[in-house]
Write a protein that holds these residues in place. Structure first.
Motif, PDB file in Angstrom:
ATOM      1  N   SER A  24     106.510 -20.432  32.776  1.00 38.91           N
ATOM      2  CA  SER A  24     105.797 -19.991  33.985  1.00 38.91           C
ATOM      3  C   SER A  24     104.374 -19.522  33.704  1.00 38.91           C
ATOM      4  CB  SER A  24     106.561 -18.861  34.664  1.00 38.91           C
ATOM      5  OG  SER A  24     107.848 -19.279  34.996  1.00 38.91           O
ATOM      6  N   ILE A  45     116.424 -13.016  32.193  1.00 38.19           N
ATOM      7  CA  ILE A  45     116.513 -11.555  32.012  1.00 38.19           C
ATOM      8  C   ILE A  45     117.703 -10.997  32.797  1.00 38.19           C
ATOM      9  CG2 ILE A  45     115.306  -9.366  32.378  1.00 38.19           C
ATOM     10  CD1 ILE A  45     112.642 -10.980  32.050  1.00 38.19           C
ATOM     11  N   ASP A  82     111.342  -9.804  26.413  1.00 38.43           N
ATOM     12  CA  ASP A  82     110.701 -10.665  27.403  1.00 38.43           C
ATOM     13  C   ASP A  82     109.428 -11.185  26.746  1.00 38.43           C
ATOM     14  OD1 ASP A  82     109.252 -11.715  29.466  1.00 38.43           O
ATOM     15  OD2 ASP A  82     109.349  -9.950  30.758  1.00 38.43           O
ATOM     16  N   ARG A 141     109.882 -23.485  37.699  1.00 34.37           N
ATOM     17  CA  ARG A 141     111.040 -22.587  37.543  1.00 34.37           C
ATOM     18  C   ARG A 141     111.917 -22.997  36.350  1.00 34.37           C
ATOM     19  NH1 ARG A 141     109.280 -18.982  38.144  1.00 34.37           N
ATOM     20  NH2 ARG A 141     111.170 -17.744  38.339  1.00 34.37           N
ATOM     21  N   TYR A 198     104.626 -13.856  27.736  1.00 34.70           N
ATOM     22  CA  TYR A 198     103.186 -13.902  27.444  1.00 34.70           C
ATOM     23  C   TYR A 198     102.875 -14.134  25.967  1.00 34.70           C
ATOM     24  CZ  TYR A 198     102.010 -12.422  32.166  1.00 34.70           C
ATOM     25  OH  TYR A 198     101.848 -12.381  33.523  1.00 34.70           O
ATOM     26  N   GLY A 257     113.521 -20.047  35.263  1.00 33.81           N
ATOM     27  CA  GLY A 257     112.482 -19.071  34.955  1.00 33.81           C
ATOM     28  C   GLY A 257     113.011 -17.955  34.058  1.00 33.81           C
ATOM     29  N   ALA A 258     112.070 -17.124  33.580  1.00 33.43           N
ATOM     30  CA  ALA A 258     112.456 -16.000  32.721  1.00 33.43           C
ATOM     31  C   ALA A 258     113.222 -14.952  33.518  1.00 33.43           C
ATOM     32  CB  ALA A 258     111.214 -15.373  32.105  1.00 33.43           C
ATOM     33  N   GLN A 259     112.903 -14.877  34.817  1.00 28.21           N
ATOM     34  CA  GLN A 259     113.547 -13.847  35.637  1.00 28.21           C
ATOM     35  C   GLN A 259     115.074 -14.025  35.622  1.00 28.21           C
ATOM     36  OE1 GLN A 259     111.617 -11.504  36.845  1.00 28.21           O
ATOM     37  NE2 GLN A 259     112.963 -10.398  38.234  1.00 28.21           N
ATOM     38  N   TYR A 279     106.342  -4.588  34.244  1.00 28.17           N
ATOM     39  CA  TYR A 279     106.242  -5.668  35.245  1.00 28.17           C
ATOM     40  C   TYR A 279     107.206  -5.369  36.405  1.00 28.17           C
ATOM     41  CZ  TYR A 279     107.561 -10.150  37.309  1.00 28.17           C
ATOM     42  OH  TYR A 279     107.890 -11.146  38.183  1.00 28.17           O
ATOM     43  N   SER A 337     109.766 -18.393  29.270  1.00 29.20           N
ATOM     44  CA  SER A 337     109.686 -19.466  30.275  1.00 29.20           C
ATOM     45  C   SER A 337     108.375 -20.229  30.117  1.00 29.20           C
ATOM     46  CB  SER A 337     109.758 -18.881  31.685  1.00 29.20           C
ATOM     47  OG  SER A 337     108.545 -18.244  32.024  1.00 29.20           O
TER      48      SER A 337
HETATM   49  C1  LIG Z   1     106.367  -9.791  32.137  1.00 30.16           C
HETATM   50  C2  LIG Z   1     107.043 -10.826  32.983  1.00 30.16           C
HETATM   51  N1  LIG Z   1     108.308 -11.135  32.732  1.00 30.16           N
HETATM   52  C3  LIG Z   1     108.966 -12.071  33.451  1.00 30.16           C
HETATM   53  C4  LIG Z   1     108.349 -12.719  34.495  1.00 30.16           C
HETATM   54  C5  LIG Z   1     109.121 -13.727  35.284  1.00 30.16           C
HETATM   55  O1  LIG Z   1     108.812 -15.005  34.831  1.00 30.16           O
HETATM   56  P1  LIG Z   1     109.336 -16.327  35.556  1.00 30.16           P
HETATM   57  O2  LIG Z   1     108.324 -16.707  36.572  1.00 30.16           O
HETATM   58  O3  LIG Z   1     109.468 -17.323  34.449  1.00 30.16           O
HETATM   59  O4  LIG Z   1     110.668 -16.028  36.170  1.00 30.16           O
HETATM   60  C6  LIG Z   1     107.025 -12.411  34.799  1.00 30.16           C
HETATM   61  C7  LIG Z   1     106.347 -13.066  35.929  1.00 30.16           C
HETATM   62  O5  LIG Z   1     105.357 -12.619  36.451  1.00 30.16           O
HETATM   63  C8  LIG Z   1     106.347 -11.448  34.012  1.00 30.16           C
HETATM   64  O6  LIG Z   1     105.081 -11.105  34.249  1.00 30.16           O
END
Ligand SMILES: Cc1ncc(COP(=O)(O)O)c(C=O)c1O
Length: 484
Positions: free
Chosen positions: A319, A188, A287, A327, A290, A183-185, A209, A317
């Protein structure tokens, strides 16, 4: 005006013309009540259902708003929930929001509540069938290789597809600099660890966020908030002032579409941002989760497209576009790649193999882009409907954002109202919302809430908005007892 000579065809359209003429001639001003159905019908010598049809049509276009038991009103202008620009210079703070975020998170994920607190745009138009086909195809091709540990930096086939994806945006990515993550989390988190040490100052957006607020807290970093303009993204002069006053180590911004505001930074501003950061020698972690969910003519490209190597680390990601449960995300780490891979290995070894195979097939088959087109359209429709419903059922003073992409609306209930209390009331009514306070490392946005339109639109959804609207009055702050 003599309207007694109406032709019988499309009478309702002629009623619409009359209303528009009244607006042009300023006989109706923003916020004014339209003549009642009966009054208009008798004035134009048409039936009441004809006038009603016309008013409903005008409501669909956003020119008028229907208010329960009050009638139809001319739209009252630009009701966007602009975050107030702090007059005091922003200060770096150690973040202490985890407990609050945890409480909210539990509420948002309760099984029996309507999940308006979750930002899951995919639910609005799920690619389930095409994805299942890709998964079957992947299982045939990969067989037992799917069960292996994967490469630290990800499945080569998926990486090749992501390289192609960026090529279509005009960006040449070296596959060695691309790392597939959970995932992006995770992307990051790795990016932050590549460029900061605990105690360093990181600039984040305001509002931001909450996953990022929590991450900054967990990594022992200090946050400084830079306000976001609801239309164009970051206020660059605020960022410039913060960069001059504080030793900021990195900036972590959603360069494309902000969550929760839905603002969008034009490419020209993005280039100004990069110039500013270059002058202060500060790295940008962008990030872009979106980025593909825009409502305009075309995608705003990531800042990476305008940067020189090492200036920007891009995180994204699948997601928000395909499947949050898979993920699978990625980062473009550039010169930080070796360091980033070490963090990735130490944290989670590799990303899920099966899901990477399936996503590689989903992209290669053309289904990904086809699905994105449909998802964007669905989300845009949902946004319009949700905004209309908010205008119809929420008290008039409530301000609502007009996002340029993504899947959430940001509501400001007004200074006298408590977003946290509203969250509790909504949960009791079986609906989750996200209270504004979790979108800041500071004590901001206490009167705000975020609600999602990333669900299939239905009468039930409209009903949730009606229920929420009726709860606003109960969320009024109690007056503090006077001390004697
Ligand atoms: C702005 C933003 N960045 C990152 C994420 C995390 O994304 P991921 O679910 O791919 O880890 C989210 C998830 O809600 C998000 O809204």
């Amino acid at each position: 005006m003599d309207h007694s000579t109406f032709k019988p065809d499309y009478l309702y359209q002629q009623v619409i013309t009359v209303v528009k003429e009244m607006v042009e001639q300023e006989l109706l001003l923003p916020g004014d009540k339209l003549p009642s159905l009966r009054a208009m019908a008798s004035r134009l010598r048409v039936s009441i259902p004809t006038v009603q049809q016309a008013y409903q049509q005008l409501e669909m276009t956003g020119l008028v708003v229907a208010r329960e038991k009050s009638g139809y009103f001319l739209q009252s202008g630009h009701d966007t929930a602009t975050p107030r620009r702090s007059k005091l210079p922003a200060k770096p703070v150690m973040v202490n929001k985890q407990q609050l975020i945890e409480q909210v998170y539990e509420g948002i994920h309760l099984p029996d509540v309507a999940p308006l607190g979750l930002a899951n745009p995919v639910a609005a138009a799920s690619p389930q069938q095409a994805l299942a086909k890709s998964m079957r195809q992947a299982m045939r091709q990969a067989q037992e290789r799917m069960l292996d540990y994967g490469a630290i930096d990800g499945l080569t086939m998926l990486k090749a597809q992501i390289v192609q994806y960026y090529l279509a945006l005009g960006l040449t990515v070296n596959s060695d600099d691309l790392i597939i993550t959970n995932g992006a989390q995770e992307a990051i988190a790795i990016a932050l660890q590549c460029v900061t040490q605990p105690g360093d100052i990181v600039a984040i957006e305001s509002p931001c966020y909450f996953g990022i607020v929590e991450l900054v807290e967990n990594l022992g970093l200090k946050a400084i908030e830079i306000p976001v303009c609801p239309d164009d993204g970051l206020w660059l002069d605020d960022l410039s002032a913060a960069l001059s006053r504080h030793s900021i180590k990195a900036c972590l911004f959603s360069t494309s579409i902000n969550n929760p505001l839905g603002s969008q930074m034009p490419e020209s501003r993005m280039q100004q941002l990069l110039k500013l950061l270059c002058a202060h020698d500060v790295v940008l972690i962008e990030d872009d989760v979106y980025g593909d969910l825009y409502f305009g003519e075309q995608r705003i490209r990531p800042a990476q497209c305008f940067a020189t190597p090492g200036e920007v680390l891009t995180c994204s990601s699948f997601s928000k576009t395909v499947a949050p449960g898979y993920r699978v995300g990625w980062m473009l780490a550039g010169p930080y790649s070796a360091r980033a891979k070490r963090f990735k290995r130490a944290l989670s070894c590799s990303a899920p193999m099966m899901n990477q195979w399936a996503l590689a097939d989903f992209m290669a088959s053309g289904e990904f882009q086809r699905h994105l087109r449909q998802l964007r359209k669905r989300l845009y429709d949902n946004k319009q409907k949700m905004r209309l419903a908010v205008q119809k059922y929420f008290p008039e003073h409530v301000r609502v954002s007009d996002p340029k992409g993504g899947c959430v609306l940001w509501l400001d209930l007004g200074g006298a109202y408590d977003g946290g209390l509203f969250f509790q009331l909504a949960l009791r009514a079986g609906i989750s919302v996200a209270p504004g306070a979790i979108f800041s490392a500071y004590e901001r946005y206490r009167s705000c809430v975020r609600i999602s339109y990333g669900l299939p639109w239905s009468a039930e959804m409209e009903g949730y908005v009606r229920t929420l609207g009726a709860l606003v009055q109960q969320a009024k702050k109690q007056p503090q007892p006077q001390s004697v």
